[in-house]
Motif scaffolding. Structure first.
Motif, PDB file in Angstrom:
ATOM      1  N   GLY A 101       0.830  -1.208   0.000  1.00  0.00           N
ATOM      2  CA  GLY A 101       0.000   0.000   0.000  1.00  0.00           C
ATOM      3  C   GLY A 101       0.854   1.243   0.000  1.00  0.00           C
ATOM      4  O   GLY A 101       2.078   1.185   0.104  1.00  0.00           O
ATOM      5  N   THR A 102       0.213   2.389  -0.125  1.00  0.00           N
ATOM      6  CA  THR A 102       0.902   3.676  -0.109  1.00  0.00           C
ATOM      7  C   THR A 102       0.113   4.664   0.737  1.00  0.00           C
ATOM      8  O   THR A 102      -1.003   4.380   1.194  1.00  0.00           O
ATOM      9  CB  THR A 102       1.051   4.263  -1.531  1.00  0.00           C
ATOM     10  N   ASP A 103       0.679   5.839   0.908  1.00  0.00           N
ATOM     11  CA  ASP A 103       0.003   6.889   1.669  1.00  0.00           C
ATOM     12  C   ASP A 103      -1.289   7.351   1.010  1.00  0.00           C
ATOM     13  O   ASP A 103      -2.094   8.039   1.643  1.00  0.00           O
ATOM     14  CB  ASP A 103       0.944   8.072   1.856  1.00  0.00           C
ATOM     15  N   ALA A 104      -1.512   6.986  -0.251  1.00  0.00           N
ATOM     16  CA  ALA A 104      -2.788   7.332  -0.887  1.00  0.00           C
ATOM     17  C   ALA A 104      -3.960   6.688  -0.147  1.00  0.00           C
ATOM     18  O   ALA A 104      -5.054   7.249  -0.086  1.00  0.00           O
ATOM     19  CB  ALA A 104      -2.778   6.895  -2.352  1.00  0.00           C
ATOM     20  N   ALA A 105      -3.720   5.495   0.439  1.00  0.00           N
ATOM     21  CA  ALA A 105      -4.787   4.844   1.209  1.00  0.00           C
ATOM     22  C   ALA A 105      -5.131   5.640   2.455  1.00  0.00           C
ATOM     23  O   ALA A 105      -6.293   5.726   2.854  1.00  0.00           O
ATOM     24  CB  ALA A 105      -4.365   3.423   1.576  1.00  0.00           C
ATOM     25  N   ARG A 106      -4.129   6.215   3.093  1.00  0.00           N
ATOM     26  CA  ARG A 106      -4.386   7.062   4.258  1.00  0.00           C
ATOM     27  C   ARG A 106      -5.120   8.332   3.851  1.00  0.00           C
ATOM     28  O   ARG A 106      -6.043   8.791   4.545  1.00  0.00           O
ATOM     29  CB  ARG A 106      -3.077   7.403   4.953  1.00  0.00           C
ATOM     30  N   LEU A 107      -4.741   8.929   2.732  1.00  0.00           N
ATOM     31  CA  LEU A 107      -5.385  10.156   2.279  1.00  0.00           C
ATOM     32  C   LEU A 107      -6.868   9.919   1.995  1.00  0.00           C
ATOM     33  O   LEU A 107      -7.705  10.795   2.235  1.00  0.00           O
ATOM     34  CB  LEU A 107      -4.686  10.689   1.028  1.00  0.00           C
ATOM     35  N   ALA A 108      -7.196   8.739   1.502  1.00  0.00           N
ATOM     36  CA  ALA A 108      -8.595   8.430   1.203  1.00  0.00           C
ATOM     37  C   ALA A 108      -9.454   8.386   2.458  1.00  0.00           C
ATOM     38  O   ALA A 108     -10.682   8.528   2.380  1.00  0.00           O
ATOM     39  CB  ALA A 108      -8.680   7.097   0.464  1.00  0.00           C
ATOM     40  N   LYS A 109      -8.825   8.201   3.625  1.00  0.00           N
ATOM     41  CA  LYS A 109      -9.548   8.129   4.893  1.00  0.00           C
ATOM     42  C   LYS A 109      -9.390   9.403   5.714  1.00  0.00           C
ATOM     43  O   LYS A 109      -9.800   9.439   6.880  1.00  0.00           O
ATOM     44  CB  LYS A 109      -9.033   6.942   5.706  1.00  0.00           C
ATOM     45  N   THR A 110      -8.784  10.418   5.146  1.00  0.00           N
ATOM     46  CA  THR A 110      -8.502  11.655   5.871  1.00  0.00           C
ATOM     47  C   THR A 110      -9.469  12.760   5.440  1.00  0.00           C
ATOM     48  O   THR A 110      -9.763  12.907   4.246  1.00  0.00           O
ATOM     49  CB  THR A 110      -7.056  12.107   5.602  1.00  0.00           C
ATOM     50  N   LEU A 111      -9.947  13.529   6.427  1.00  0.00           N
ATOM     51  CA  LEU A 111     -10.870  14.640   6.171  1.00  0.00           C
ATOM     52  C   LEU A 111     -12.063  14.152   5.361  1.00  0.00           C
ATOM     53  O   LEU A 111     -12.759  13.241   5.752  1.00  0.00           O
ATOM     54  CB  LEU A 111     -10.135  15.789   5.466  1.00  0.00           C
ATOM     55  N   TYR A 112     -12.261  14.736   4.187  1.00  0.00           N
ATOM     56  CA  TYR A 112     -13.402  14.457   3.331  1.00  0.00           C
ATOM     57  C   TYR A 112     -13.101  13.356   2.323  1.00  0.00           C
ATOM     58  O   TYR A 112     -13.902  13.103   1.425  1.00  0.00           O
ATOM     59  CB  TYR A 112     -13.775  15.742   2.569  1.00  0.00           C
ATOM     60  N   GLY A 113     -11.947  12.694   2.464  1.00  0.00           N
ATOM     61  CA  GLY A 113     -11.521  11.710   1.475  1.00  0.00           C
ATOM     62  C   GLY A 113     -10.776  12.411   0.365  1.00  0.00           C
ATOM     63  O   GLY A 113     -11.380  13.016  -0.533  1.00  0.00           O
ATOM     64  N   ILE A 114      -9.459  12.397   0.434  1.00  0.00           N
ATOM     65  CA  ILE A 114      -8.644  13.164  -0.511  1.00  0.00           C
ATOM     66  C   ILE A 114      -8.258  12.265  -1.680  1.00  0.00           C
ATOM     67  O   ILE A 114      -7.557  11.267  -1.497  1.00  0.00           O
ATOM     68  CB  ILE A 114      -7.378  13.713   0.183  1.00  0.00           C
ATOM     69  N   PRO A 115      -8.703  12.578  -2.905  1.00  0.00           N
ATOM     70  CA  PRO A 115      -8.355  11.746  -4.060  1.00  0.00           C
ATOM     71  C   PRO A 115      -6.879  11.886  -4.401  1.00  0.00           C
ATOM     72  O   PRO A 115      -6.302  12.974  -4.289  1.00  0.00           O
ATOM     73  CB  PRO A 115      -9.245  12.300  -5.177  1.00  0.00           C
ATOM     74  N   ALA A 116      -6.264  10.794  -4.819  1.00  0.00           N
ATOM     75  CA  ALA A 116      -4.827  10.805  -5.083  1.00  0.00           C
ATOM     76  C   ALA A 116      -4.475   9.870  -6.229  1.00  0.00           C
ATOM     77  O   ALA A 116      -5.192   8.905  -6.518  1.00  0.00           O
ATOM     78  CB  ALA A 116      -4.050  10.392  -3.827  1.00  0.00           C
ATOM     79  N   GLY A 117      -3.349  10.172  -6.845  1.00  0.00           N
ATOM     80  CA  GLY A 117      -2.720   9.273  -7.794  1.00  0.00           C
ATOM     81  C   GLY A 117      -1.391   8.816  -7.221  1.00  0.00           C
ATOM     82  O   GLY A 117      -0.832   9.471  -6.335  1.00  0.00           O
ATOM     83  N   VAL A 118      -0.878   7.687  -7.715  1.00  0.00           N
ATOM     84  CA  VAL A 118       0.389   7.148  -7.241  1.00  0.00           C
ATOM     85  C   VAL A 118       1.302   6.909  -8.436  1.00  0.00           C
ATOM     86  O   VAL A 118       0.923   6.225  -9.397  1.00  0.00           O
ATOM     87  CB  VAL A 118       0.192   5.832  -6.464  1.00  0.00           C
ATOM     88  N   ILE A 119       2.497   7.489  -8.370  1.00  0.00           N
ATOM     89  CA  ILE A 119       3.518   7.301  -9.405  1.00  0.00           C
ATOM     90  C   ILE A 119       4.786   6.822  -8.705  1.00  0.00           C
ATOM     91  O   ILE A 119       5.219   7.433  -7.724  1.00  0.00           O
ATOM     92  CB  ILE A 119       3.800   8.607 -10.168  1.00  0.00           C
ATOM     93  N   SER A 120       5.386   5.751  -9.213  1.00  0.00           N
ATOM     94  CA  SER A 120       6.499   5.137  -8.503  1.00  0.00           C
ATOM     95  C   SER A 120       7.677   4.855  -9.424  1.00  0.00           C
ATOM     96  O   SER A 120       7.522   4.681 -10.636  1.00  0.00           O
ATOM     97  CB  SER A 120       6.054   3.816  -7.861  1.00  0.00           C
ATOM     98  N   VAL A 121       8.837   4.764  -8.807  1.00  0.00           N
ATOM     99  CA  VAL A 121      10.045   4.262  -9.464  1.00  0.00           C
ATOM    100  C   VAL A 121      10.175   2.788  -9.092  1.00  0.00           C
ATOM    101  O   VAL A 121      10.182   2.456  -7.905  1.00  0.00           O
ATOM    102  CB  VAL A 121      11.298   5.038  -9.011  1.00  0.00           C
ATOM    103  N   PRO A 122      10.279   1.872 -10.065  1.00  0.00           N
ATOM    104  CA  PRO A 122      10.390   0.451  -9.722  1.00  0.00           C
ATOM    105  C   PRO A 122      11.755   0.125  -9.124  1.00  0.00           C
ATOM    106  O   PRO A 122      12.784   0.614  -9.601  1.00  0.00           O
ATOM    107  CB  PRO A 122      10.198  -0.257 -11.068  1.00  0.00           C
ATOM    108  N   CYS A 123      11.748  -0.699  -8.074  1.00  0.00           N
ATOM    109  CA  CYS A 123      12.974  -1.057  -7.356  1.00  0.00           C
ATOM    110  C   CYS A 123      13.072  -2.577  -7.246  1.00  0.00           C
ATOM    111  O   CYS A 123      12.187  -3.215  -6.655  1.00  0.00           O
ATOM    112  CB  CYS A 123      12.963  -0.464  -5.941  1.00  0.00           C
ATOM    113  N   ARG A 124      14.128  -3.127  -7.786  1.00  0.00           N
ATOM    114  CA  ARG A 124      14.376  -4.562  -7.612  1.00  0.00           C
ATOM    115  C   ARG A 124      15.036  -4.797  -6.258  1.00  0.00           C
ATOM    116  O   ARG A 124      15.867  -4.013  -5.828  1.00  0.00           O
ATOM    117  CB  ARG A 124      15.264  -5.077  -8.742  1.00  0.00           C
TER     118      ARG A 124
END
Length: 340
Positions: free
Chosen positions: A287-310
């Protein structure tokens, strides 16, 4: 670009002990942004005004890395440790560690001459950390229960690859520093009022970001991460979550959250328009912090962009620097040129 990546990955900073990372970042952004503030959870937020102040954009990356804490001081001067965040005990055996960033230690390992059952996993309750002390009294003078322990790994670059600990999520922090530099050096203005949040305690339950968002009150957010590649040589492609070298990772769903459709599609369209290689995260574990944002205040919409790490969450993680650069280019376009 990448001016900060080496130093960021080498700084020790597990969840709740991010102060050295925070101090480093603060020193880099002073006099480059309009406002810097901290909160009770230790989040560090930098504010940059935008062309349209009617909306607030939050860019988020977490400062903490996985690691350990000292949980026992043994009579023979060795230490017991417990993981802080998800660290597979199989990657800890025989590794070199740092206690509080100062004391070098090594994890015990039974030599093959004495242990023929090589497939046996050594769990944390039987690990012993040796730092050169002879007894409990001697070790207790230098080390305390609750002291931070991290992998002792030096950053290495070769060709277009980099190896380090803590790419999760110092790559996100580094990209945010690059974006602040872009703003400062080029006199560019973000589309919206933008808050760069360097978050705490993501690895132990997504704890810091919600507190920061409660103060910022953003309309939407973009979470930057270092994410699992899974393209280990022993794995077949159907088991890969992502592949290093295939570009920024765009997440449509992960544990605990299905991402906001409109923001996800905006990110995809922007990547297409830029003509950069990108990929989707094909496994939903983690998971990412986007899941926490969805449960914060009024539900904050977010996108997730990542760098892949082996080999993520290990002492020797690998990224492709082209993925890093393309992630920066994509996020820069979203922050400075895109309307949501």
């Amino acid at each position: 670009m990448r001016e900060y990546l080496k130093e960021l990955t080498e700084i020790p900073g597990i969840a709740s002990r991010e102060e050295q990372v925070r101090d480093y970042i603060k020193n880099q952004i002073e006099n480059k942004v309009d406002e810097i503030f901290e909160d009770n959870m230790g989040n560090l937020t930098a504010f940059v005004p935008g062309k349209d102040p009617s909306k607030r954009l939050m860019i988020d990356a977490h400062m903490d890395e996985v690691g350990f804490m000292i949980t026992k001081i043994n009579d023979d001067g060795t230490f017991g440790i417990s993981p802080v965040g998800g660290v597979d005990p199989r990657v800890v055996k025989s590794q070199r560690l740092k206690i509080e960033g100062k004391i070098t230690a090594v994890v015990n390992s039974m030599p093959i001459h004495l242990e023929k059952e090589t497939s046996k996993v050594v769990n944390y309750d039987v690990m012993k950390i040796y730092a050169g002390f002879s007894n409990k009294e001697e070790s207790s003078e230098k080390v305390n229960l609750g002291d931070m322990v991290t992998f002792d790994t030096s950053y290495l670059e070769k060709d277009h690859y980099a190896l380090a600990k803590a790419f999760d999520d110092r790559v996100g922090c580094s990209i945010m520093l690059d974006l602040i530099d872009f703003y400062h050096k080029n006199n560019e203005t973000p589309t919206y009022d933008t808050y760069f949040n360097f978050a705490t305690q993501e690895e132990t339950g997504l704890r810091g970001t919600g507190t920061a968002a409660s103060k910022i009150k953003p309309d939407f957010a973009i979470v930057l991460e270092g994410t699992t590649a899974g393209d280990n040589p022993e794995n077949t492609p159907d088991k890969w979550a992502t592949h290093i070298g295939n570009g920024p990772v765009l997440t449509f769903m992960h544990s605990g959250l299905v991402l906001n459709k409109e923001i996800f599609e905006k990110i995809v369209d922007t990547a297409k328009n830029l003509g950069i290689k990108y990929q989707y995260k094909m496994r939903t574990a983690g998971g990412t912090d986007a899941a926490r944002l969805a449960k914060t205040l009024y539900g904050i919409p977010a996108g997730v962009i990542s760098v892949p790490c082996r080999y993520i969450h290990s002492p020797q993680s690998i990224i492709d620097l082209n993925d890093y650069e393309n992630t920066f280019i994509l996020v820069r376009e979203l922050v400075f040129k895109t309307e949501f």
